[in-house]
Each structure stands twice: as C-alpha cells, then as structure tokens.
Design an enzyme around this catalytic site. Structure first.
Site, short mmCIF file in Angstrom:
data_model
loop_
_atom_site.label_atom_id
_atom_site.label_comp_id
_atom_site.label_asym_id
_atom_site.label_seq_id
_atom_site.Cartn_x
_atom_site.Cartn_y
_atom_site.Cartn_z
N TRP A 151 -0.02 -0.39 9.46
CA TRP A 151 -1.40 -0.29 9.00
C TRP A 151 -1.49 -0.02 7.49
O TRP A 151 -2.59 0.00 6.92
CB TRP A 151 -2.12 0.83 9.74
N CYS A 152 -0.35 0.19 6.83
CA CYS A 152 -0.33 0.58 5.41
C CYS A 152 -0.29 -0.66 4.52
O CYS A 152 0.75 -1.30 4.38
CB CYS A 152 0.88 1.49 5.15
N GLY A 153 -1.43 -0.99 3.91
CA GLY A 153 -1.51 -2.14 3.03
C GLY A 153 -0.54 -2.08 1.86
O GLY A 153 0.18 -3.06 1.59
N CYS B 87 2.25 -0.58 1.63
CA CYS B 87 3.62 -0.75 2.12
C CYS B 87 3.96 -2.24 2.24
O CYS B 87 5.01 -2.70 1.79
CB CYS B 87 3.79 -0.09 3.49
N ALA C 191 4.44 1.83 7.50
CA ALA C 191 3.73 1.63 8.78
C ALA C 191 2.99 0.30 8.73
O ALA C 191 2.64 -0.20 7.64
CB ALA C 191 2.75 2.77 9.06
#
Length: 386
Positions: free
Chosen positions: A288-290, A292, A286
C-alpha cells in the site's frame, strides 16, 4: 461553533452565565444524518469514531441508498469519523490502494456521500463544514490543492504501471517537490489564519510533514476559540503521536542489527544470521506504500549493479494479508529475496516508524547506514571498495 463565538464575545460581561453556558455546550448533543448512495454495495457499513476507534453504528442495507442517523456529544461536531466497509478489507486505516475499504470525513449535522463500492477512494463527500474547508484551501493554499490533484491522479494511474522506470523516478521527484511547497505554505500561513477553524483542519492534515517542534509552535499560535474545536484536538493528537514515535530508542549506525527469522512465499525460513560475512541491504516496505513502490526501480538497479560484486538484498513486507503481499511482489518483479513480517514484530525491533526504511548491514552484523537513494549507493560503493 456559533455558540462558542457568542460565549467568547460575552466573556467578562456575564461571567457566571457564560461559564454555565460553556459547560452546557460541552455536555450537550446534536443529531446527525448521513445520506449514502453506494453503487454495488456489498456487506455491512460501520461508522467509527476515528479518535477513539469506537464503532458507533453498524448498518446492513439491501439498497444502495440509505441513511445513518443518531445523536452525538457536541464535542464530536466536526470531529474525524470513518465509514468502514469490512467486507473489502479488515483494517479501516491501512489497506492496499485498490482495496480501499473506508471513507474518511468530518462529522456535521447533515452529510451526503456518493460512492462506488469498488473505488471508495474517489467518493464524493459533502457537508457544510467540509465545503467550507475546501473553499478555504482553494482560496489560500494553491500548493495543497496542487498536491491533492497530483496524489489523486497518481492513485488513478494504478501505481504508475504505465510509466518507464525513469519516468517513475521523475514522477516521484515531482511529488517530493510539491510536498516541500506544501510544508512551506502551511508553516507560512498558520499564523496568518490563526483565528480560523479551517486553518486548524489544514494543519491537522499536514502536521506530520512539518516535524514535532514546528507543529508544536504552530499549534500554539491559534486563538482560544479555535482551540475549542475538534480540529485543534486532532492537532494535539497528531503531536502526541509524533512525540511517542520519537521517544523510544532508535537504531543508529554502529548498532548491532536485531536478529530475526521470517518466511518467504514458499514457507522457507530465513534468518539474519544467514548473511553473516556479507554486505546486506534490508528494505522494509508494503504493497500500500506508494513511495516504496516508486523507489523499487532504483532498488532493483542497485541489485543489478552490485550483487555480483558482493552485495545481498532482501525486502521485508509489513503487509498483513499474505495474498496482497505476494500479488504486489510478483507485479513489482523484485529479483532478490522477499520475506513477510505479517505481525510487524521485526519492523518493531528495528524501530521502523515509516516506510520505505532501508538499512545497510555489514559482514559482522553491524549497521553501516540507515539511508536511501544516492547516499545509500555511495555508502555501498565505499564499503565494497568500488
């Protein structure tokens, strides 16, 4: 809190009167006042009880300085609350970093918040309880303080876009090392400070990092007075959530990968069956997922090295907003297929509990691996016979 300590001290001397007073504490109320100064304020502000997700008040202010006042049950003293700015983003608990739309804080009688509407992540929140927690952390938890600084700096640097891919990987490794230090510190010191409400706050914040069994055993160490606090209730809530997350069936190596059909940015449908007879890496992520995004350089390198040798890859975004997904996708410049799981149905069918979540699917549709990093690459090489 003082009332609870007095009750504990008198317990056994005036048993009947103590019981009556304890019941009064549970059913009593307190008045709260939240003073806000929000530069460039636009739209309403909603006060939410984070435990119940219940909206308490909605305020429309034409000036940056305003107050939210009211009365709450005493058991909400020091409980977790959220100020939501819905004009920025609809979900107050999950949002892209640059579109932060919420301010988290612990309720007290008097709270002061200074913020900028366009950078709510870096708001300054002060009240007596939160100041005590910060002082406790600075005095006893150097690893937690160091990680907080690291995380804040990471957010300010806009997802590391000024770093090379090699630097991003090194930066991610540093973050993981700090997390390991935090886990050890929290586990070591919970018993030492088991009579402090501030320790319960720290454990509630970091409980998700220590695992179900360890969190259960650490929570049991607290003294009875601490177990009456909102912080301890948060520990119980985190533990219940973790238990529920581990209760359902999980996918395992050897299982058949659940079928799905999702759309790409052009609206074209793609199904798992399209990859029959091929080796396929699926990466749930996603915007917003750092973690990732920090892992994307490695994923792109996997594709570069093994695509011509028979490996296919696709990324499945769990972002709710398609515009946010497309913007992040273009910025990250991933060279393989991108699909959108807006409602999270595919992620649910794969029992995704955290991201990044990466699987290797075999030519017959069976799961060959659920792993990341070097372990995933070794499994790919083994199956491609390289």
């Amino acid at each position: 809190m003082k009332n609870l300590l007095v009750i504990a001290a008198l317990l056994g001397i005036f048993m009947t009167s103590c019981k009556e007073q304890k019941e009064e504490v549970k059913t009593g109320t307190f008045k709260y006042s939240i003073s806000l100064d929000v530069t460039n304020l636009r739209g309403p502000v909603i006060l939410l009880d984070r435990t119940t997700n219940e909206p308490i008040k909605t305020i429309y202010s034409r000036t940056p300085e305003f107050k939210i006042e009211g009365e709450l049950p005493l058991d909400k003293m020091h409980a977790s609350f959220v100020l939501h700015f819905p004009s920025k983003y609809s979900n107050p608990y999950m949002y892209p970093v640059k579109e932060a739309c919420a301010i988290d804080f612990y309720m007290d009688k008097s709270t002061s918040i200074k913020a900028h509407y366009d950078s709510l992540l870096f708001s300054n929140v002060e009240n007596e309880h939160m100041n005590k927690v910060e002082q406790f952390k600075k005095a006893n938890f150097p690893a937690v303080v160091e990680f907080d600084k690291f995380n804040k700096q990471s957010l300010k640097e806009s997802d590391g876009e000024r770093r090379s891919e090699k630097e991003q990987i090194a930066y991610a490794n540093k973050g993981n090392a700090l997390l390991d230090a935090v886990r050890k510190e929290v586990i070591q010191k919970t018993g030492e400070y088991n009579d402090r409400e501030e320790m319960a706050v720290v454990l509630a914040n970091w409980g998700g990092q220590v695992g179900v069994e360890k969190l259960d055993s650490l929570g049991a160490l607290f003294q009875p007075a601490v177990k009456e606090t909102a912080a301890y209730e948060r520990i119980v809530a985190v533990l219940d959530y973790m238990k529920k997350q581990t209760a359902p069936k999980s996918l395992s190596v050897g299982d058949k990968a659940p079928a799905f059909t999702l759309k790409d940015t052009a609206g074209n449908e793609h199904s798992l069956s399209d990859f029959k007879g091929k080796y396929l890496v699926i990466d749930f992520w996603a915007s917003w997922c750092g973690p990732c995004k920090k892992e994307m350089p490695f994923m792109k390198e996997l594709y570069r090295k093994y695509h011509a040798k028979g490996l296919e890859m696709l990324a499945i975004s769990t972002d709710q907003d398609p515009n946010v997904w497309e913007k992040a996708m273009k910025k990250l410049n991933m060279p393989y297929l991108q699909l959108h799981d807006k409602n999270g149905d595919v992620a649910a069918s794969y029992f995704v509990r955290g991201i990044p979540y990466v699987l290797l699917i075999g030519p017959k549709g069976d799961i060959l691996a659920i792993e990341r990093g070097e372990a995933l690459e070794e499994t790919i090489k083994e199956n491609l016979k390289l």
